[in-house]
Each structure stands twice: as structure tokens, then as C-alpha cells.
Design a protein around this motif. Structure first.
Motif, short mmCIF file in Angstrom:
data_model
loop_
_atom_site.label_atom_id
_atom_site.label_comp_id
_atom_site.label_asym_id
_atom_site.label_seq_id
_atom_site.Cartn_x
_atom_site.Cartn_y
_atom_site.Cartn_z
N TRP A 80 -8.12 19.03 7.76
CA TRP A 80 -6.69 19.32 7.97
C TRP A 80 -5.85 18.14 7.49
N ILE A 81 -6.25 16.94 7.87
CA ILE A 81 -5.43 15.77 7.53
C ILE A 81 -5.40 15.54 6.02
N VAL A 82 -6.57 15.65 5.38
CA VAL A 82 -6.62 15.39 3.93
C VAL A 82 -5.81 16.45 3.18
N GLN A 83 -5.99 17.70 3.58
CA GLN A 83 -5.29 18.79 2.87
C GLN A 83 -3.77 18.69 3.04
N ARG A 84 -3.30 18.37 4.27
CA ARG A 84 -1.84 18.34 4.52
C ARG A 84 -1.17 17.03 4.10
N THR A 85 -1.95 15.93 4.05
CA THR A 85 -1.30 14.62 3.86
C THR A 85 -1.94 13.73 2.80
N GLY A 86 -3.20 13.97 2.47
CA GLY A 86 -3.91 13.09 1.54
C GLY A 86 -4.49 11.85 2.20
N ILE A 87 -4.23 11.68 3.50
CA ILE A 87 -4.67 10.45 4.19
C ILE A 87 -6.15 10.58 4.60
N ARG A 88 -6.92 9.53 4.30
CA ARG A 88 -8.33 9.51 4.72
C ARG A 88 -8.58 8.47 5.79
N GLU A 89 -7.85 7.39 5.74
CA GLU A 89 -8.00 6.33 6.74
C GLU A 89 -6.72 5.51 6.81
N ARG A 90 -6.58 4.72 7.87
CA ARG A 90 -5.43 3.83 8.02
C ARG A 90 -5.90 2.58 8.72
N ARG A 91 -5.09 1.50 8.62
CA ARG A 91 -5.46 0.22 9.24
C ARG A 91 -4.75 0.08 10.59
N ILE A 92 -5.43 -0.60 11.52
CA ILE A 92 -4.87 -0.81 12.86
C ILE A 92 -4.95 -2.31 13.17
N ALA A 93 -3.81 -2.87 13.59
CA ALA A 93 -3.75 -4.30 13.88
C ALA A 93 -4.69 -4.66 15.03
N ALA A 94 -5.22 -5.88 14.97
CA ALA A 94 -6.05 -6.39 16.08
C ALA A 94 -5.16 -6.61 17.31
N ASP A 95 -5.79 -6.61 18.48
CA ASP A 95 -5.02 -6.72 19.73
C ASP A 95 -4.18 -8.00 19.78
N ASP A 96 -4.67 -9.07 19.15
CA ASP A 96 -3.93 -10.34 19.22
C ASP A 96 -2.93 -10.50 18.08
N GLN A 97 -2.75 -9.47 17.26
CA GLN A 97 -1.76 -9.57 16.17
C GLN A 97 -0.44 -8.91 16.60
N VAL A 98 0.66 -9.51 16.17
CA VAL A 98 1.97 -8.89 16.33
C VAL A 98 2.55 -8.69 14.93
N THR A 99 3.69 -8.03 14.85
CA THR A 99 4.22 -7.69 13.53
C THR A 99 4.47 -8.92 12.68
N SER A 100 4.97 -9.99 13.31
CA SER A 100 5.22 -11.21 12.53
C SER A 100 3.92 -11.80 11.98
N SER A 101 2.80 -11.65 12.72
CA SER A 101 1.54 -12.21 12.18
C SER A 101 1.14 -11.50 10.90
N LEU A 102 1.38 -10.18 10.85
CA LEU A 102 1.06 -9.44 9.62
C LEU A 102 1.99 -9.88 8.49
N ALA A 103 3.28 -10.02 8.84
CA ALA A 103 4.28 -10.39 7.82
C ALA A 103 3.99 -11.77 7.23
N VAL A 104 3.59 -12.70 8.08
CA VAL A 104 3.34 -14.07 7.61
C VAL A 104 2.22 -14.07 6.56
N LEU A 105 1.17 -13.28 6.78
CA LEU A 105 0.05 -13.26 5.84
C LEU A 105 0.47 -12.69 4.48
N ALA A 106 1.31 -11.66 4.50
CA ALA A 106 1.83 -11.12 3.23
C ALA A 106 2.77 -12.11 2.58
#
Ligand code: ACO
Length: 329
Positions: A36-62
């Protein structure tokens, strides 16, 4: 009178968390299926932040990758703009934490809240500030931890989104000689909270035991209305660019990675081949403000940004808001 000068993209960066949530994993959480997900959206997987990460930690790495690509230090930055709807907290701005963790001690900073259009809008603010001569080195981040506002009991939404971050450094074009900003747009049709929003946590529904009990702190979405809206505005934005510049100029379309089916439907309506489009939605899902800059960096790495050709970034999302940016690579 203020100077007006050409602006370029000096550096690009992206970061996605290590943890992968596959469609098969989601089958164990809600009543859904990989098919259902692949047919309706094309999505197969997604990433999930680690418990100790916040949005700024992701932004800093980029941002670190974007700064390295641009060949400038954090101390040289004059301004940081973070596009996000899942900031570290309602205030202060996540940009301030990003600046602190990067060591950007000479920069100012603020956040832009425009959901999936956030990076595109923030890039226009940045490019215009550089064009005016007011700033020389501006960092724009698009970063989200959407998994923290998703209801993993709601199959309508939880299968669609993921976490990640992207970043771009804008400077005078003379200083970087790539990615010249040509223009863009910012539009909205307000009053659409019922279609796509996080209802509680603001002044309309302050966070309370009741708002939590009603699950109003999680994202709510009317999928069919979003689908029609996104196809309509995506097709119009791309048609407008072709009318203005001609198809010969078009190099790559890097749309907000909303849903493969939305992108394909819009491209079919325009009558253009999907070969023009860079997509990575199958790997990351919809990462809202992070989706365009993640795709932009990956398109750059894949050699999809052709010298002299247009790179067009149309985006659309909650508000409802939409807009685009056009660069000549
Ligand atoms: N797994 C299985 N069934 C599901 C799931 C799921 N994950 N989610 C919804 N369904 C069910 C619904 O409950 C509904 O069932 P019902 O008919 O018994 O009530 C049924 O599927 C709806 O099926 P369709 O009408 O075939 O679904 P549709 O083709 O409209 O696809 C989707 C739904 C994928 C949400 C589509 O409307 C869509 O892509 N909308 C855009 C949403 C989007 O991309 N949002 C991103 C955020 S906004 C932005 O970034 C701009």
C-alpha cells in the motif's frame, strides 16, 4: 541606494540519521502494508533520529558539510536561518543553538516556519539579503525531526514522514561561481489548518493534559486535499519556469519530496519526462523543510546539476503555502 549583486550557492550539505524505519517495520506498528505504501507514495523506508538527537543536532551535521563544501569557517558566517516546524523547542530559535554548536560566534540567527516550503522561503530571504549587500555569508538549514510529532497510531500520516537535515551557504556569486540565484516565488492560501497542521501547542490550543489526551499535539492531515493541491501548484510552478526560460534551459527539477505519485502526476500533466526530476523519496519519505536541501546535495553528488542549466526547486505544504526557487548551475 543598496547594491544589488548576483548571489550563488557556495556550499551544500545533508545529514540523515542512521536508524532506518522500513515499511515492514511499520506493518508491525499500524494496520498497513509495504505494498500500500509503495503504490500510493513510492516510500520504502525513512530515517528516524536517535533519542539523544534534537533538530539542531541534525542541522549542525548538515551545516558542517555545507561549510566545508563552501570552504569557509563557521566564524565567517554572518547569519543563520533555520527552516523547521519541529525546532528544539518553541523558543528560542533553533538557529541560535545551531550557531552556538557550530561556533558561529559572529552570526545572527532566526527560524522560518513554513513547513515543507520552509527551505525554499528561507533561501529567498537569504539570497535577497546577500543580493542587497547587507550580508556576505548566510547559512540556511532545513531540518526536521517529524517522528516526534507523528502519531504512530495514525496510519494516514505516520507512514509518510521521516527525519533529516540539509543546508546551503549563500554568498556573492563572484565569490563562489556556482548556483546563481535567478528568482523565485512565495504564495499562500491561508485558513487551511483543517487540511494539514499540528493543532495543539500554540495559542489556539495551548498544550494541556486534555490536548495530549486528544492527541492534538500530533500532526493531522487530510490526504486527498493535500494531493490535489500539491499536483496543481507543482504543475503551475514548473510550467511558469518553462514559459519564462524555455525548455532548453531546464536542467533538473528538485521538488519537495512529498510523494512519488504527486510528482509523477504533476509531471504527466505538464507533459515532461520524469528524467528531469531528482527523487529520493523512496529512501527518506517526506522530511518537510529538509527534503529540498537533502535532495539538492544528493543531486549535486550524483552529477545531476548541469553547468549552465536551470535547477528549479518547487515546494508546497501546510498553510497552504507554496513557492519555488530557480538557480543557474
Ligand atoms: N495503509 C493502509 N491503508 C491506509 C493507509 C496506510 N498507511 N493510510 C490510509 N489508508 C486507508 C485510509 O484509511 C482509507 O481507507 P477507507 O477508504 O477504508 O477509509 C484508504 O486508505 C484511502 O485510500 P485511497 O483513497 O486509495 O488513498 P489515496 O489514494 O488518497 O492515498 C494518500 C492516500 C497517500 C495519503 C494520498 O492521499 C496522498 O498522497 N496525499 C498527499 C499526502 C502527502 O503526501 N502529504 C504530505 C504532507 S503535505 C506536504 O508535504 C505538501
Amino acid at each position: 541606494m543598496a547594491e544589488v549583486r548576483p548571489v550563488g550557492i557556495a556550499g551544500l550539505g545533508r545529514y540523515v540519521p542512521d536508524r532506518i524505519l522500513t515499511n515492514q517495520d511499520l506493518e508491525k506498528i499500524v494496520d498497513t502494508s509495504d505494498e500500500w505504501i509503495v503504490q500510493r507514495t513510492g516510500i520504502r523506508e525513512r530515517r528516524i533520529a536517535a533519542d539523544d538527537q534534537v533538530t539542531s543536532s541534525l542541522a549542525v551535521l548538515a551545516a558542517q558539510q555545507a561549510l566545508e563544501h563552501a570552504g569557509i569557517t563557521a566564524e565567517e558566517l554572518q547569519l543563520i536561518i533555520c527552516a523547521t516546524v519541529t525546532g528544539d523547542q518553541p523558543f528560542p530559535a533553533t538557529a541560535c543553538r545551531i550557531g552556538c554548536d557550530l561556533g558561529a560566534k559572529n552570526a545572527g540567527g532566526f527560524d522560518v516556519s513554513a513547513a515543507c516550503v520552509g527551505f525554499v522561503h528561507a533561501s529567498q530571504v537569504a539570497t535577497n539579503l546577500v543580493a542587497s549587500g547587507a550580508y556576505d555569508r548566510v547559512l540556511v538549514c532545513g531540518a526536521e525531526i517529524l517522528s516526534r510529532i507523528l502519531d504512530y497510531e495514525d496510519r494516514n500520516t505516520c507512514v509518510l514522514f521521516g527525519d533529516g537535515s540539509g543546508a546551503a551557504v549563500f554568498t556573492p556569486h563572484d565569490d563562489c561561481q556556482q548556483g546563481e540565484y535567478l528568482g523565485g516565488s512565495m504564495s499562500m492560501e491561508g485558513g487551511a489548518e483543517g487540511i494539514l497542521s499540528q493543532p495543539a501547542g500554540g495559542s489556539r490550543h495551548p498544550a494541556s493534559a486534555d490536548s495530549v489526551a486528544q492527541r492534538l499535539h500530533f500532526m493531522k492531515m487530510g490526504g486527498t486535499r493535500v494531493f490535489r493541491f500539491a499536483v496543481r501548484v507543482f504543475a503551475k510552478l514548473v510550467r511558469d519556469v518553462i514559459d519564462q526560460y524555455g525548455i532548453d534551459q531546464l536542467g533538473c527539477i528538485i521538488p519537495h519530496q512529498v510523494n512519488q505519485r504527486i510528482i509523477e502526476t504533476a509531471m504527466e500533466q505538464i507533459g515532461l519526462s520524469m528524467d528531469y526530476v531528482f527523487c529520493n523519496i523512496h529512501r527518506y519519505g517526506n522530511t518537510s523543510a529538509a527534503s529540498v536541501p537533502i535532495a539538492l546535495r544528493e543531486a549535486y553528488e550524483a552529477g545531476r546539476l548541469e553547468k549552465g542549466k536551470l535547477v528549479v526547486m518547487p515546494a508546497f505544504g501546510a498553510g497552504m503555502s507554496w513557492g519555488h526557487t530557480i538557480f543557474r548551475w
